[in-house]
Design a protein around this motif. Structure first.
Motif, PDB file in Angstrom:
ATOM      1  N   CYS A 223       0.753  -1.357  -0.095  1.00  0.00           N
ATOM      2  CA  CYS A 223      -0.001  -0.010   0.016  1.00  0.00           C
ATOM      3  C   CYS A 223       0.764   1.074  -0.112  1.00  0.00           C
ATOM      4  O   CYS A 223       0.275   2.247  -0.150  1.00  0.00           O
ATOM      5  CB  CYS A 223      -1.030   0.027   1.246  1.00  0.00           C
ATOM      6  SG  CYS A 223      -2.343  -0.995   1.105  1.00  0.00           S
ATOM      7  N   PHE A 224       2.236   1.109  -0.053  1.00  0.00           N
ATOM      8  CA  PHE A 224       2.951   2.463   0.260  1.00  0.00           C
ATOM      9  C   PHE A 224       4.087   2.515  -0.916  1.00  0.00           C
ATOM     10  O   PHE A 224       4.888   1.464  -1.291  1.00  0.00           O
ATOM     11  CB  PHE A 224       3.498   2.389   1.438  1.00  0.00           C
ATOM     12  CG  PHE A 224       2.427   2.668   2.754  1.00  0.00           C
ATOM     13  CD1 PHE A 224       1.991   3.996   2.929  1.00  0.00           C
ATOM     14  CD2 PHE A 224       2.100   1.501   3.391  1.00  0.00           C
ATOM     15  CE1 PHE A 224       0.918   3.985   3.866  1.00  0.00           C
ATOM     16  CE2 PHE A 224       1.254   1.528   4.486  1.00  0.00           C
ATOM     17  CZ  PHE A 224       0.718   2.961   4.707  1.00  0.00           C
ATOM     18  N   THR A 225       4.320   3.979  -1.471  1.00  0.00           N
ATOM     19  CA  THR A 225       5.096   3.866  -2.176  1.00  0.00           C
ATOM     20  C   THR A 225       6.571   4.700  -1.610  1.00  0.00           C
ATOM     21  O   THR A 225       6.526   5.422  -0.665  1.00  0.00           O
ATOM     22  CB  THR A 225       4.746   5.082  -3.462  1.00  0.00           C
ATOM     23  OG1 THR A 225       3.474   4.613  -3.963  1.00  0.00           O
ATOM     24  CG2 THR A 225       5.803   5.279  -4.314  1.00  0.00           C
ATOM     25  N   LYS A 226       7.577   3.978  -2.135  1.00  0.00           N
ATOM     26  CA  LYS A 226       8.979   4.636  -1.728  1.00  0.00           C
ATOM     27  C   LYS A 226       8.828   6.136  -1.658  1.00  0.00           C
ATOM     28  O   LYS A 226       8.395   6.737  -2.899  1.00  0.00           O
ATOM     29  CB  LYS A 226      10.073   4.216  -2.754  1.00  0.00           C
ATOM     30  CG  LYS A 226      10.310   2.716  -2.399  1.00  0.00           C
ATOM     31  CD  LYS A 226      11.544   2.172  -3.263  1.00  0.00           C
ATOM     32  CE  LYS A 226      11.472   0.693  -3.186  1.00  0.00           C
ATOM     33  NZ  LYS A 226      12.546   0.419  -4.267  1.00  0.00           N
ATOM     34  N   HIS A 227       9.289   6.822  -0.640  1.00  0.00           N
ATOM     35  CA  HIS A 227       9.322   8.194  -0.762  1.00  0.00           C
ATOM     36  C   HIS A 227      10.262   8.971  -1.773  1.00  0.00           C
ATOM     37  O   HIS A 227       9.863  10.008  -2.238  1.00  0.00           O
ATOM     38  CB  HIS A 227       9.613   8.967   0.679  1.00  0.00           C
ATOM     39  CG  HIS A 227       9.302  10.324   0.817  1.00  0.00           C
ATOM     40  ND1 HIS A 227       8.119  10.712   0.715  1.00  0.00           N
ATOM     41  CD2 HIS A 227      10.034  11.492   0.946  1.00  0.00           C
ATOM     42  CE1 HIS A 227       7.993  12.107   0.803  1.00  0.00           C
ATOM     43  NE2 HIS A 227       9.371  12.545   0.884  1.00  0.00           N
TER      44      HIS A 227
END
Length: 273
Positions: A223-227
């Motif tokens: 659910c999360f993209t690398k910053h």
């Protein structure tokens, strides 16, 4: 030269910036963008309807944005393009969180609250229904009804992992999203939501829609993209492409857009031989 029509919301900012960086190496393609930011949580692209072989907005706001992003065209002539790409427009993980998870839980979810408990099958069917009734799916249907030209769909970006350690944002809606994702992650429900999200995408494919996967290299966790793909993000806002605020963890940068477009071109190349 093949002509691609990209239709999307404020997220087309990343694609436009990415395209500017790689178009010299993609000389076989030309892209025309038609974008219109959502108004809060209201999708402006829902005002776009088909009239014969054209997609036309029945609302002035969206028509004006189409002119800005396309170089003066208020309508989309479906016969003028070799391919279409619709970004987001109702297909994305954030929408599941806001519209289903915020009110319902399945037995697989761990986070407690005053939500209605439903079966896993019910929750999954709701996700599938959400995606299949999306503006993106409708636009693909409208295109298919008018021309024999492939239309691809790509989900909206998953939020940046940066919001997990953030403490404040400048927009009320972003603050709510930030707090919700922090709670979801702490409970471990992001892992379950990822499974339910993927099942929804599979349902879109099963109905015959061409769906582009978000490259695996973008993800830091379910659910999360690398910053690194969010830092220095670009969005479509205030009638122009511009840098989004530093506390924007939902929009991505030109590197994200360039990588996504390259993945798209590779997919089209494989499918067309």
């Amino acid at each position: 030269m093949k002509k691609l029509c990209v239709i999307g919301t404020s997220h087309v900012g990343a694609l436009k910036t990415g395209w500017d960086a790689i178009k010299a190496e993609q000389s076989d393609w030309d892209i025309v963008f038609f974008g219109a930011p959502d108004f809060g949580v209201t999708e402006r692209l829902r005002h776009v309807k088909r009239r014969g072989s054209k997609l036309v907005s029945v609302e002035k706001y969206t028509r004006e944005y189409f002119k800005v992003t396309s170089g003066g065209q208020a309508e989309i002539d479906l016969e003028a393009y070799d391919c279409f790409l619709v970004q987001g427009a109702g297909i994305g993980i954030n929408l599941i969180m806001r519209t289903i998870y915020s009110f319902f839980r399945s037995e697989r979810h761990a986070m407690s609250g005053g939500n209605v408990l439903v079966s896993e099958a019910c929750f999954s069917d709701a996700v599938k229904g959400l995606f299949l009734s999306s503006v993106a799916a409708r636009l693909a249907d409208e295109i298919a009804a008018a021309v024999d030209t492939p239309a691809y769909l790509v989900p909206s970006p998953c939020p940046s992992e940066g919001l997990l350690s953030a403490t404040k944002t400048s927009k009320k809606v972003w603050m709510e999203i930030m707090r919700n994702w922090q709670k979801i992650h702490a409970a471990g429900d992001h892992i379950v939501l990822e499974d339910q999200y993927r099942a929804g995408l599979d349902a879109v494919r099963a109905q015959g829609y061409r769906l582009i996967d978000i490259p695996a290299e973008f993800y830091s966790a379910p659910c999360f993209t690398k910053h690194e793909y969010c830092k220095g993000s670009e969005w479509l806002q205030d009638a122009k492409y511009e840098a989004s605020p530093d506390d924007d963890y939902l929009h991505m940068n030109g590197r994200y857009g360039a990588t996504l477009l390259k993945s798209f071109f590779e997919t089209v190349s494989r499918e067309t031989g």
